[in-house]
Motif scaffolding. Structure first.
Motif, PDB file in Angstrom:
ATOM      1  N   SER A  16       0.820  -1.207   0.000  1.00 40.29           N
ATOM      2  CA  SER A  16       0.000   0.000   0.000  1.00 40.29           C
ATOM      3  C   SER A  16       0.854   1.257   0.000  1.00 40.29           C
ATOM      4  CB  SER A  16      -0.926   0.010   1.222  1.00 40.29           C
ATOM      5  OG  SER A  16      -1.769   1.146   1.215  1.00 40.29           O
ATOM      6  N   ALA A  17       0.375   2.271  -0.713  1.00 35.70           N
ATOM      7  CA  ALA A  17       0.985   3.601  -0.714  1.00 35.70           C
ATOM      8  C   ALA A  17      -0.142   4.619  -0.674  1.00 35.70           C
ATOM      9  CB  ALA A  17       1.845   3.817  -1.961  1.00 35.70           C
ATOM     10  N   LEU A  27      -5.633  11.986  -0.096  1.00 36.59           N
ATOM     11  CA  LEU A  27      -5.679  12.239  -1.533  1.00 36.59           C
ATOM     12  C   LEU A  27      -5.670  10.935  -2.317  1.00 36.59           C
ATOM     13  CD1 LEU A  27      -3.274  15.303  -1.962  1.00 36.59           C
ATOM     14  CD2 LEU A  27      -5.720  15.265  -1.468  1.00 36.59           C
ATOM     15  N   SER A  28      -5.014   9.918  -1.758  1.00 41.45           N
ATOM     16  CA  SER A  28      -5.012   8.589  -2.379  1.00 41.45           C
ATOM     17  C   SER A  28      -4.640   7.569  -1.323  1.00 41.45           C
ATOM     18  CB  SER A  28      -4.029   8.520  -3.551  1.00 41.45           C
ATOM     19  OG  SER A  28      -2.693   8.710  -3.105  1.00 41.45           O
ATOM     20  N   ASN A  29      -5.144   6.345  -1.504  1.00 42.84           N
ATOM     21  CA  ASN A  29      -4.822   5.248  -0.581  1.00 42.84           C
ATOM     22  C   ASN A  29      -4.924   3.955  -1.381  1.00 42.84           C
ATOM     23  OD1 ASN A  29      -4.194   3.883   1.811  1.00 42.84           O
ATOM     24  ND2 ASN A  29      -6.337   3.744   2.439  1.00 42.84           N
ATOM     25  N   HIS A  59       4.822   0.244  -8.737  1.00 40.21           N
ATOM     26  CA  HIS A  59       3.532   0.504  -9.393  1.00 40.21           C
ATOM     27  C   HIS A  59       2.551   1.168  -8.427  1.00 40.21           C
ATOM     28  CE1 HIS A  59       4.783  -1.838 -12.872  1.00 40.21           C
ATOM     29  NE2 HIS A  59       5.103  -2.848 -12.075  1.00 40.21           N
ATOM     30  N   VAL A  60       2.532   0.670  -7.188  1.00 37.63           N
ATOM     31  CA  VAL A  60       1.608   1.208  -6.188  1.00 37.63           C
ATOM     32  C   VAL A  60       1.965   2.653  -5.834  1.00 37.63           C
ATOM     33  CG1 VAL A  60       0.857   0.965  -3.789  1.00 37.63           C
ATOM     34  CG2 VAL A  60       0.967  -1.048  -5.247  1.00 37.63           C
ATOM     35  N   ILE A  61       3.258   2.933  -5.691  1.00 37.23           N
ATOM     36  CA  ILE A  61       3.704   4.304  -5.399  1.00 37.23           C
ATOM     37  C   ILE A  61       3.301   5.249  -6.529  1.00 37.23           C
ATOM     38  CG2 ILE A  61       5.738   5.787  -5.157  1.00 37.23           C
ATOM     39  CD1 ILE A  61       7.100   3.417  -3.713  1.00 37.23           C
ATOM     40  N   ASN A  62       3.564   4.840  -7.757  1.00 39.85           N
ATOM     41  CA  ASN A  62       3.225   5.685  -8.910  1.00 39.85           C
ATOM     42  C   ASN A  62       1.720   5.926  -9.011  1.00 39.85           C
ATOM     43  OD1 ASN A  62       5.893   5.999  -9.735  1.00 39.85           O
ATOM     44  ND2 ASN A  62       5.843   4.161 -11.021  1.00 39.85           N
ATOM     45  N   GLU A  63       0.934   4.898  -8.706  1.00 44.99           N
ATOM     46  CA  GLU A  63      -0.520   5.053  -8.757  1.00 44.99           C
ATOM     47  C   GLU A  63      -1.009   5.987  -7.663  1.00 44.99           C
ATOM     48  OE1 GLU A  63      -4.653   2.422  -8.880  1.00 44.99           O
ATOM     49  OE2 GLU A  63      -2.711   1.395  -8.808  1.00 44.99           O
ATOM     50  N   ALA A  64      -0.401   5.888  -6.476  1.00 39.81           N
ATOM     51  CA  ALA A  64      -0.799   6.769  -5.367  1.00 39.81           C
ATOM     52  C   ALA A  64      -0.568   8.232  -5.728  1.00 39.81           C
ATOM     53  CB  ALA A  64      -0.030   6.401  -4.104  1.00 39.81           C
ATOM     54  N   LEU A  65       0.579   8.515  -6.346  1.00 34.59           N
ATOM     55  CA  LEU A  65       0.877   9.889  -6.753  1.00 34.59           C
ATOM     56  C   LEU A  65      -0.058  10.339  -7.883  1.00 34.59           C
ATOM     57  CD1 LEU A  65       4.775   9.770  -6.678  1.00 34.59           C
ATOM     58  CD2 LEU A  65       3.308  11.097  -5.152  1.00 34.59           C
ATOM     59  N   SER A  66      -0.319   9.444  -8.811  1.00 32.62           N
ATOM     60  CA  SER A  66      -1.188   9.777  -9.941  1.00 32.62           C
ATOM     61  C   SER A  66      -2.606  10.100  -9.484  1.00 32.62           C
ATOM     62  CB  SER A  66      -1.201   8.621 -10.944  1.00 32.62           C
ATOM     63  OG  SER A  66      -2.100   8.863 -12.006  1.00 32.62           O
ATOM     64  N   VAL A  67      -3.156   9.255  -8.623  1.00 35.35           N
ATOM     65  CA  VAL A  67      -4.521   9.474  -8.114  1.00 35.35           C
ATOM     66  C   VAL A  67      -4.590  10.768  -7.306  1.00 35.35           C
ATOM     67  CG1 VAL A  67      -6.276   8.585  -6.525  1.00 35.35           C
ATOM     68  CG2 VAL A  67      -5.140   7.029  -8.126  1.00 35.35           C
ATOM     69  N   ALA A  68      -3.514  11.063  -6.565  1.00 37.34           N
ATOM     70  CA  ALA A  68      -3.468  12.291  -5.772  1.00 37.34           C
ATOM     71  C   ALA A  68      -3.291  13.531  -6.638  1.00 37.34           C
ATOM     72  CB  ALA A  68      -2.340  12.208  -4.748  1.00 37.34           C
ATOM     73  N   LYS A  73       7.930  16.000  -6.357  1.00 42.02           N
ATOM     74  CA  LYS A  73       8.386  17.340  -5.924  1.00 42.02           C
ATOM     75  C   LYS A  73       7.381  18.030  -5.009  1.00 42.02           C
ATOM     76  CE  LYS A  73       6.673  19.724 -10.089  1.00 42.02           C
ATOM     77  NZ  LYS A  73       5.561  20.412  -9.420  1.00 42.02           N
ATOM     78  N   ASP A  74       6.149  17.506  -4.932  1.00 44.59           N
ATOM     79  CA  ASP A  74       5.124  18.109  -4.072  1.00 44.59           C
ATOM     80  C   ASP A  74       5.155  17.568  -2.645  1.00 44.59           C
ATOM     81  OD1 ASP A  74       3.834  19.683  -6.150  1.00 44.59           O
ATOM     82  OD2 ASP A  74       3.149  17.751  -6.970  1.00 44.59           O
ATOM     83  N   LEU A  75       6.009  16.583  -2.381  1.00 51.45           N
ATOM     84  CA  LEU A  75       6.021  15.916  -1.078  1.00 51.45           C
ATOM     85  C   LEU A  75       6.863  16.664  -0.054  1.00 51.45           C
ATOM     86  CD1 LEU A  75       6.519  12.239  -2.355  1.00 51.45           C
ATOM     87  CD2 LEU A  75       4.352  13.399  -1.816  1.00 51.45           C
ATOM     88  N   ASP A  76       6.452  16.551   1.216  1.00 53.02           N
ATOM     89  CA  ASP A  76       7.198  17.153   2.319  1.00 53.02           C
ATOM     90  C   ASP A  76       7.926  16.109   3.166  1.00 53.02           C
ATOM     91  OD1 ASP A  76       6.417  20.010   2.066  1.00 53.02           O
ATOM     92  OD2 ASP A  76       4.403  19.189   2.397  1.00 53.02           O
ATOM     93  N   ALA A  77       7.485  14.849   3.102  1.00 59.64           N
ATOM     94  CA  ALA A  77       8.122  13.795   3.892  1.00 59.64           C
ATOM     95  C   ALA A  77       7.705  12.431   3.367  1.00 59.64           C
ATOM     96  CB  ALA A  77       7.742  13.918   5.368  1.00 59.64           C
ATOM     97  N   ILE A  78       8.508  11.416   3.717  1.00 58.32           N
ATOM     98  CA  ILE A  78       8.235  10.017   3.374  1.00 58.32           C
ATOM     99  C   ILE A  78       8.090   9.235   4.666  1.00 58.32           C
ATOM    100  CG2 ILE A  78       8.976   8.002   2.068  1.00 58.32           C
ATOM    101  CD1 ILE A  78       8.622  10.538   0.371  1.00 58.32           C
ATOM    102  N   ALA A  79       7.005   8.480   4.779  1.00 58.14           N
ATOM    103  CA  ALA A  79       6.776   7.665   5.980  1.00 58.14           C
ATOM    104  C   ALA A  79       6.689   6.199   5.596  1.00 58.14           C
ATOM    105  CB  ALA A  79       5.493   8.101   6.680  1.00 58.14           C
ATOM    106  N   VAL A  80       7.055   5.327   6.532  1.00 63.34           N
ATOM    107  CA  VAL A  80       7.027   3.900   6.237  1.00 63.34           C
ATOM    108  C   VAL A  80       6.869   3.086   7.516  1.00 63.34           C
ATOM    109  CG1 VAL A  80       9.548   3.632   6.366  1.00 63.34           C
ATOM    110  CG2 VAL A  80       8.199   2.027   4.982  1.00 63.34           C
TER     111      VAL A  80
END
Length: 350
Positions: A16-17, A27-29, A59-68, A73-80
């Motif tokens: 999941s992303a 914005l996306s899940n 693929h999941v990361i790219n889809e999360a960004l696309s749906v959002a 470059k729009d991100l402020d942080a990465i969590a995991v």
């Protein structure tokens, strides 16, 4: 100024992303389930789960960004999620998150999986007043947690053997149901008589807030085996209803006792079993009689998902509680502890 967080969750068998703004606006899940892969085995095969995560993560990361509708470059942080969970599965998410954080010069935030489940509640209702008791109930965990403020947890009770979700899956397998068994038992139980078959309820010693479902699981399996030996047909709907009642009654009673002991008026539900309809309904009814308020997430946020990880990460972001690039998977991570040293902002170790 808004905080946009991309979060990854790969602790078990869901890749999941999610992109979440300020810990509340999803914005996306994106969730890619492996149920079809593991269903034929009756449970999760760790090595297979890790391989599937590797195939799916980008693929999941790219889809999360696309749906959002956003880019990196729009991100402020990465969590995991870095624990607890299956070590191979965790490593896929942790490695991907570290690579993105390093490449974009962004803060990295490590999140405890159980913490994420708790914060699923804040996604739909961000202004919950502290303190509160949360029942975290899933396939791997059954815990009663007292929250006094953001990031401050005290485990009041925990399972001593099988978690509730684990008992659901094992009983379902004995009944000939597919994996995951919890939702199937919930559905079957709606047509059954919960008092037709009585199963033991383990309350343990007086005043204990711990759980034990191993004996109940064994009692149900033995009931099925005895029926088979005597060529008797098992009424599966009544069996499901009786078993579910034995589990949820204990969960509810101990949760209300924990809330009373802690002197709190708010109760949260979290984890996959928090989607169980009998648990939600009966806890809400009984809690209303004692002036306790019950809050639970929508079903999609009860199961493993990255939005809940982003939700928890937001409050760590506000505290600048960042992880170093040496962050590693910790399969036995305990709630409230952080298994890394130092703080990380971008590429600078402090």
């Amino acid at each position: 100024m808004s905080v946009v967080i991309l979060a990854l969750e790969t602790s078990c068998d869901d890749t999941s992303a999610a992109v979440v703004v300020d810990g509340t606006e999803i914005l996306s899940n994106i969730i890619s389930s492996q149920v079809d892969v593991h269903g034929k085995f009756g449970g999760v095969v760790p090595e297979e789960a890790s391989r599937k995560h590797l195939e799916l993560i980008n693929h999941v990361i790219n889809e999360a960004l696309s749906v959002a509708g956003l880019s990196f470059k729009d991100l402020d942080a990465i969590a995991v999620t870095y624990g607890p969970g299956l070590v191979g599965a965790l490593l896929v998410g942790v490695s991907a998150a570290k690579a993105i954080a390093y490449g974009l010069d962004l803060p990295l935030i490590g999140i405890n999986h159980i913490e994420g489940h708790i914060y699923a509640n804040f996604l739909s209702e961000p202004n919950i007043a502290f303190p509160m008791i949360c029942l975290v109930v899933s396939g791997g965990h059954t815990d009663l947690v007292l929250l006094k403020k953001h990031g401050c947890y005290h485990v009041e009770g925990k399972t001593r053997d099988d978690a509730a979700g684990e008992a659901f899956d094992k009983v379902a397998r004995s009944m000939g149901l597919s994996y995951p068994g919890g939702p199937l038992i919930d559905r079957l139980a709606k047509g059954g008589n919960p008092d037709a078959i009585t199963f033991p309820k383990a309350y343990l010693e007086e005043g204990s807030l711990d759980f034990s479902f191993s004996g109940l699981k064994s009692a149900v399996i033995n009931y099925i085996h005895r029926a088979d030996q005597n060529n008797k047909e098992v009424n599966k709907v009544d069996l499901a209803a009786g078993f579910q009642k034995a589990v949820t009654d204990v969960l509810i009673d101990k949760t209300l006792n924990a809330a009373k002991k802690a002197g709190v008026s708010t109760i949260l539900l979290a984890g996959g079993v928090a989607a169980n309809t009998r648990l939600r309904t009966d806890l809400s009814i009984k809690a209303a009689k004692t002036n306790h308020r019950v809050i639970y997430p929508p079903p999609v946020l009860c199961t493993d998902n990255a939005a809940m990880i982003a939700g928890a990460a937001y409050y760590k972001y506000l505290r600048s509680a960042f992880a170093p690039l040496t962050l590693n998977a910790v399969p036995d991570l305990k709630l409230g502890e952080e298994r890394y040293e130092g703080r990380f902002r971008g590429k600078i170790m402090q």
